[in-house]
Design a protein around this motif. Sequence first.
Motif, short mmCIF file in Angstrom:
data_model
loop_
_atom_site.label_atom_id
_atom_site.label_comp_id
_atom_site.label_asym_id
_atom_site.label_seq_id
_atom_site.Cartn_x
_atom_site.Cartn_y
_atom_site.Cartn_z
N ASN A 18 0.83 -1.19 0.08
CA ASN A 18 -0.04 -0.02 -0.09
C ASN A 18 0.80 1.15 -0.16
N TYR A 19 0.91 1.63 -1.07
CA TYR A 19 1.71 3.05 -1.30
C TYR A 19 3.31 3.03 -0.83
N VAL A 20 4.02 1.96 -1.43
CA VAL A 20 4.99 2.03 -0.92
C VAL A 20 6.03 3.23 -1.62
N HIS A 21 6.78 3.83 -0.71
CA HIS A 21 7.38 5.17 -1.13
C HIS A 21 8.72 5.60 -0.59
N LYS A 22 9.23 4.64 0.35
CA LYS A 22 10.51 4.75 0.89
C LYS A 22 11.35 3.46 0.62
N ILE A 23 12.72 3.70 0.55
CA ILE A 23 13.64 2.56 0.20
C ILE A 23 13.60 1.47 1.30
N GLU A 24 13.22 1.91 2.44
CA GLU A 24 13.31 0.74 3.34
C GLU A 24 12.04 0.03 3.47
N GLU A 25 10.97 0.63 2.83
CA GLU A 25 9.99 -0.42 2.53
C GLU A 25 9.76 -1.27 1.58
N PHE A 26 10.81 -1.07 0.43
CA PHE A 26 10.76 -1.57 -0.75
C PHE A 26 11.52 -2.92 -0.80
N GLU A 27 10.73 -4.04 -1.00
CA GLU A 27 11.19 -5.50 -0.84
C GLU A 27 11.10 -6.06 -2.42
N PHE A 28 12.06 -6.48 -2.83
CA PHE A 28 12.13 -6.99 -4.22
C PHE A 28 11.31 -8.30 -4.21
N GLY A 56 -0.81 11.82 -6.15
CA GLY A 56 -1.86 12.56 -5.96
C GLY A 56 -2.86 12.68 -4.56
N ARG A 57 -2.57 11.59 -3.94
CA ARG A 57 -3.65 11.59 -2.47
C ARG A 57 -2.59 12.14 -1.68
N GLY A 58 -1.40 12.64 -1.80
CA GLY A 58 -0.76 13.48 -0.95
C GLY A 58 -0.08 12.52 0.21
N TYR A 59 0.08 11.17 0.01
CA TYR A 59 0.91 10.41 0.91
C TYR A 59 2.10 10.65 0.88
N TYR A 60 2.75 11.09 -0.40
CA TYR A 60 4.33 11.43 -0.58
C TYR A 60 4.37 12.16 -1.85
N SER A 61 5.59 12.63 -2.10
CA SER A 61 5.90 13.60 -3.16
C SER A 61 6.26 13.04 -4.39
N GLY A 96 -7.66 12.52 -5.89
CA GLY A 96 -6.54 13.20 -6.16
C GLY A 96 -6.67 14.72 -5.68
N ILE A 97 -5.60 15.48 -4.77
CA ILE A 97 -5.74 16.47 -4.38
C ILE A 97 -5.23 17.83 -5.41
N GLY A 98 -5.98 18.70 -5.64
CA GLY A 98 -5.73 19.73 -6.54
C GLY A 98 -5.52 19.39 -7.88
N GLU A 99 -4.20 19.72 -8.45
CA GLU A 99 -3.99 19.52 -9.98
C GLU A 99 -4.10 17.91 -10.12
N TYR A 100 -3.95 17.05 -8.91
CA TYR A 100 -3.69 15.67 -9.16
C TYR A 100 -4.89 14.90 -9.28
N LYS A 101 -6.46 15.68 -9.14
CA LYS A 101 -7.66 15.27 -9.10
C LYS A 101 -7.64 15.18 -10.54
N LYS A 102 -7.83 14.03 -11.33
CA LYS A 102 -7.85 14.04 -12.72
C LYS A 102 -8.12 12.73 -13.29
N ASP A 103 -8.80 12.64 -14.28
CA ASP A 103 -8.97 11.20 -15.07
C ASP A 103 -8.02 11.27 -15.97
N SER A 104 -6.80 10.80 -15.67
CA SER A 104 -5.84 10.69 -16.62
C SER A 104 -5.79 9.27 -17.69
N TYR A 105 -5.29 9.58 -18.87
CA TYR A 105 -5.42 8.67 -19.94
C TYR A 105 -4.27 7.52 -19.50
N ASP A 106 -3.29 7.98 -18.60
CA ASP A 106 -2.13 7.19 -18.18
C ASP A 106 -2.42 6.30 -17.12
#
Length: 166
Positions: A18-28, A56-61, A96-106
């Motif tokens: 769930n929203y891995v965003h730090k090196i120490e959380e990352f397990e190959f 987009g949810r503001g959990y990490y940059s 998504g918060i602000g500019e991140y609230k978007k229905d993106s084709y990506d």
Amino acid sequence: MNRALFLDRDGVINIEKNYVHKIEEFEFIDGIFELTKSFQEKGYLIIVITNQAGIGRGYYSEEDFHILNDWMMEQFKQRGINITEVYYCPYHPTHGIGEYKKDSYDRKPNPGMILKARDKYNINLGESFLIGDKESDIQAGKNAGIENTVLFTESNMYSLLNLVQR
Ligand SMILES: O=P(O)(O)OC[C@@H](O)[C@H]1O[C@H](OP(=O)(O)O)[C@@H](O)[C@@H](O)[C@@H]1O
Ligand SMILES: [Mg+2]
Ligand SMILES: [Zn+2]
């Protein structure tokens, strides 16, 4: 034309937490280096396509994402594996918060990230593979025209090694 192995990140390259965003959380995930090496040896580009709505949810940059991503690519590089590019989608249509609230084709299951890679790297999607851990990953592949899609569960990473021989 090139052939590619498209990889989802969370749940395929690394254990989904769930929203891995730090090196120490990352397990190959066991076997991912062997799998990507076998595809690379057969001439496939390795391309990662990942929804990163945690941004987009503001959990990490985005900066947090790039720090982790640079580190992840380095781990592959140290094992002689070249990740051609990592495409990510930070947007979320409702959370998504602000500019991140978007229905993106990506955003998977949309095919935007795959189609960008196809055009940039002249990829034949009909001869490419996609591995994902969610139905939305598989749908993104189908929507882009990739027939060889694999829904990955922990059990079969090593069995995917013979995908390429076929
Ligand atoms: O590399 P992936 O599997 O595309 O990345 C998934 C994560 O970004 C995140 O995805 C989902 O969050 P959203 O619904 O997009 O907000 C959830 O499955 C999270 O658990 C994942 O970590
Ligand atoms: Mg995933
Ligand atoms: Zn944090």
